[in-house]
Design a protein around this motif. Structure first.
Motif, PDB file in Angstrom:
ATOM      1  N   VAL A 233     -13.166  -0.553   2.330  1.00 48.90           N
ATOM      2  CA  VAL A 233     -13.767  -0.597   0.608  1.00 48.90           C
ATOM      3  C   VAL A 233     -12.579  -0.662  -0.294  1.00 48.90           C
ATOM      4  CG1 VAL A 233     -15.675   0.823   1.615  1.00 48.90           C
ATOM      5  CG2 VAL A 233     -13.720   2.091   0.911  1.00 48.90           C
ATOM      6  N   PRO A 234     -12.803  -1.173  -1.411  1.00 49.06           N
ATOM      7  CA  PRO A 234     -11.763  -1.192  -2.301  1.00 49.06           C
ATOM      8  C   PRO A 234     -11.044   0.098  -2.737  1.00 49.06           C
ATOM      9  CG  PRO A 234     -13.690  -2.345  -2.988  1.00 49.06           C
ATOM     10  CD  PRO A 234     -14.029  -1.474  -2.097  1.00 49.06           C
ATOM     11  N   LEU A 235      -9.731  -0.024  -2.799  1.00 49.39           N
ATOM     12  CA  LEU A 235      -8.939   1.501  -3.020  1.00 49.39           C
ATOM     13  C   LEU A 235      -8.308   0.897  -4.362  1.00 49.39           C
ATOM     14  CD1 LEU A 235      -7.797   4.264  -2.816  1.00 49.39           C
ATOM     15  CD2 LEU A 235      -6.256   3.359  -1.461  1.00 49.39           C
ATOM     16  N   GLU A 236      -8.269   1.593  -5.494  1.00 47.41           N
ATOM     17  CA  GLU A 236      -7.412   1.562  -6.699  1.00 47.41           C
ATOM     18  C   GLU A 236      -6.568   2.836  -6.624  1.00 47.41           C
ATOM     19  OE1 GLU A 236      -7.724   1.699 -11.347  1.00 47.41           O
ATOM     20  OE2 GLU A 236      -9.612   1.687 -10.301  1.00 47.41           O
ATOM     21  N   LEU A 237      -5.304   2.567  -5.811  1.00 47.70           N
ATOM     22  CA  LEU A 237      -4.288   3.466  -5.809  1.00 47.70           C
ATOM     23  C   LEU A 237      -3.756   4.146  -7.436  1.00 47.70           C
ATOM     24  CD1 LEU A 237      -2.664   4.654  -3.417  1.00 47.70           C
ATOM     25  CD2 LEU A 237      -0.768   3.284  -4.235  1.00 47.70           C
ATOM     26  N   ARG A 238      -3.635   5.401  -7.357  1.00 44.92           N
ATOM     27  CA  ARG A 238      -3.455   5.906  -8.574  1.00 44.92           C
ATOM     28  C   ARG A 238      -2.137   6.611  -8.460  1.00 44.92           C
ATOM     29  NH1 ARG A 238      -7.209   7.321 -12.403  1.00 44.92           N
ATOM     30  NH2 ARG A 238      -5.171   7.572 -13.489  1.00 44.92           N
ATOM     31  N   TYR A 239      -1.341   5.610  -8.231  1.00 46.21           N
ATOM     32  CA  TYR A 239       0.085   6.044  -8.193  1.00 46.21           C
ATOM     33  C   TYR A 239       0.709   6.922  -9.513  1.00 46.21           C
ATOM     34  CZ  TYR A 239       4.408   6.008  -5.371  1.00 46.21           C
ATOM     35  OH  TYR A 239       5.358   6.603  -4.593  1.00 46.21           O
ATOM     36  N   ASP A 240       0.137   6.453 -10.621  1.00 45.16           N
ATOM     37  CA  ASP A 240       0.502   6.933 -11.984  1.00 45.16           C
ATOM     38  C   ASP A 240       0.228   8.545 -11.841  1.00 45.16           C
ATOM     39  OD1 ASP A 240      -2.285   6.132 -11.741  1.00 45.16           O
ATOM     40  OD2 ASP A 240      -2.478   6.747 -13.631  1.00 45.16           O
ATOM     41  N   ARG A 241      -0.635   8.931 -11.070  1.00 43.98           N
ATOM     42  CA  ARG A 241      -0.705  10.663 -10.809  1.00 43.98           C
ATOM     43  C   ARG A 241       0.121  11.231 -10.042  1.00 43.98           C
ATOM     44  NH1 ARG A 241      -7.140  10.204 -10.898  1.00 43.98           N
ATOM     45  NH2 ARG A 241      -7.023  10.356  -8.394  1.00 43.98           N
ATOM     46  N   LYS A 242       1.022  10.581  -9.402  1.00 51.87           N
ATOM     47  CA  LYS A 242       1.876  11.167  -8.410  1.00 51.87           C
ATOM     48  C   LYS A 242       2.800  11.901  -9.128  1.00 51.87           C
ATOM     49  CE  LYS A 242       4.414   9.959  -4.280  1.00 51.87           C
ATOM     50  NZ  LYS A 242       3.781  10.700  -3.369  1.00 51.87           N
ATOM     51  N   GLN A 243       3.183  13.263  -8.677  1.00 50.63           N
ATOM     52  CA  GLN A 243       4.155  14.103  -9.265  1.00 50.63           C
ATOM     53  C   GLN A 243       5.509  13.693  -8.357  1.00 50.63           C
ATOM     54  OE1 GLN A 243       3.134  16.569 -11.526  1.00 50.63           O
ATOM     55  NE2 GLN A 243       0.889  16.242 -11.545  1.00 50.63           N
ATOM     56  N   GLY A 244       6.676  13.419  -8.981  1.00 49.78           N
ATOM     57  CA  GLY A 244       7.782  13.469  -8.358  1.00 49.78           C
ATOM     58  C   GLY A 244       7.862  12.067  -7.757  1.00 49.78           C
ATOM     59  N   PRO A 245       9.150  11.801  -7.230  1.00 51.74           N
ATOM     60  CA  PRO A 245       9.495  10.600  -6.590  1.00 51.74           C
ATOM     61  C   PRO A 245       8.920  10.360  -5.140  1.00 51.74           C
ATOM     62  CG  PRO A 245      11.393  12.058  -6.543  1.00 51.74           C
ATOM     63  CD  PRO A 245      10.335  12.612  -7.221  1.00 51.74           C
ATOM     64  N   SER A 246       8.830   9.075  -4.887  1.00 54.92           N
ATOM     65  CA  SER A 246       8.341   8.886  -3.310  1.00 54.92           C
ATOM     66  C   SER A 246       9.064   9.583  -2.353  1.00 54.92           C
ATOM     67  CB  SER A 246       8.249   7.309  -3.033  1.00 54.92           C
ATOM     68  OG  SER A 246       7.750   7.102  -1.743  1.00 54.92           O
ATOM     69  N   LYS A 247       8.632   9.995  -1.428  1.00 54.56           N
ATOM     70  CA  LYS A 247       9.263  10.331  -0.221  1.00 54.56           C
ATOM     71  C   LYS A 247       9.291   9.664   0.974  1.00 54.56           C
ATOM     72  CE  LYS A 247       6.563  14.686  -1.162  1.00 54.56           C
ATOM     73  NZ  LYS A 247       5.282  15.039  -0.771  1.00 54.56           N
ATOM     74  N   LEU A 248       8.984   8.327   0.782  1.00 54.44           N
ATOM     75  CA  LEU A 248       9.035   7.244   1.789  1.00 54.44           C
ATOM     76  C   LEU A 248      10.346   6.650   1.898  1.00 54.44           C
ATOM     77  CD1 LEU A 248       6.349   4.922   2.889  1.00 54.44           C
ATOM     78  CD2 LEU A 248       8.535   4.041   2.084  1.00 54.44           C
TER      79      LEU A 248
END
Ligand code: GTP
Ligand code: MG
Length: 274
Positions: A233-248
């Protein structure tokens, strides 16, 4: 194939029978597993959103606090929501957090329930949980929330993350022959309980061996031996809501993907039907 505007497909490894046919589809409880490492800033708003879903769905949330140092476990509660907290005393990585959450949920789930795993960083929209339940009732064994089908997008994510997810998708589709899966690395998926029970009975503690982000692909690789019906199913990733930098960690994750593929090639398929 497209039905009602959603992608519908079966795994090419599927035999003539669906892996787990349900006689009378009954809508069960959604067990939502949230692997969480230092997500105290994001967890309250995510739980609040899940509580909205719980107004119309039966929902139990399993927060796996993966050795956080920011009080993640202490904010794992929300009004009107059944939240269960499982703690790792030290950080064991995403793979072990997912395994712990799946085991906890499986220990409590009924046959008609379904298990959802999603990120705890508030980039995944819990309103999709209802759609995931519908897909499971309609016969899917695994439902992937996919950034790479019509209606999905990841445009709010940083360029390097987008490139990694796309590169991984191209690689895994080519190498694994699962040509109909478009998003192999999405952390937002639903699973039929009976499928996970069969896989967990076979692999036990080895169901998830990867410690890092490659665990999502590993799980898919192992489950494919059960010939699941997989839909997206389609996912609209809401990266704009992420707090702080990526941990990846980019380089480490690429190495994990390559190692996982090599191991999958070298490991014989289970000798008996799962
Ligand atoms: N990075 C990381 N995440 C963990 C760990 N254990 C559990 N998690 C959780 O795993 C989920 C996925 O991690 P994210 O950092 O969101 O990974 P991602 O979405 O692939 O990548 P970014 O959003 O770019 O960081 C989050 O809910 C984390 O809190 C861990 O040891 N490391
Ligand atoms: Mg995330």
């Amino acid at each position: 194939m497209t039905v009602d505007g959603r992608e519908v497909r079966t795994s090419p490894t599927a035999g003539p029978r669906p892996a787990t046919a349900v006689a009378t589809p009954v809508r069960g409880r959604a067990h939502v597993v949230l692997p969480a490492y230092n997500e105290a800033a994001s967890l309250p708003s995510l739980l609040h959103r899940i509580a909205e879903v719980a107004r119309t769905e039966q929902v139990t949330v399993w927060v796996v606090d993966d050795g956080s140092s920011d009080g993640t476990g202490d904010v794992a509660e929300a009004a009107g929501l059944d939240v269960r907290l499982v703690r790792h005393p030290v950080n064991l990585g995403l793979g072990q957090a997912v395994q712990t959450g799946l085991r906890a949920a499986l220990g409590d789930a009924d046959e008609d329930d379904f298990i959802v795993v999603m990120d705890a960083d508030d980039t995944h929209d819990p309103s999709l949980i209802t759609k995931l339940g519908n897909e499971i009732i309609a016969g899917s064994d695994v439902v992937i929330c996919s950034r790479f089908v019509d209606g999905g997008d990841d445009k709010t994510a940083p360029l390097f993350r987008r490139m990694l997810s796309r590169g991984a998708a191209v690689l895994f589709r080519r190498v694994l022959g699962l040509v109909d899966v478009h998003d192999f690395t999405s952390g937002f998926r639903a699973y039929r309980v009976s499928l996970l029970t069969r896989a967990s009975t076979h692999w036990g503690e080895r169901l998830v061996e990867e410690r890092g982000f490659a665990c999502m692909v590993e799980l898919l690789l192992k489950l494919r031996h059960c010939h699941p019906v997989i839909t997206e199913v389609p996912l609209e990733l809401r990266y704009d809501r992420k707090q702080g930098p990526s941990k990846l960690k980019l380089r480490r994750t690429i190495v994990q993907y390559v190692r996982l593929l090599a191991r999958d090639r070298l490991t014989p398929a289970p000798y008996r039907e799962l």
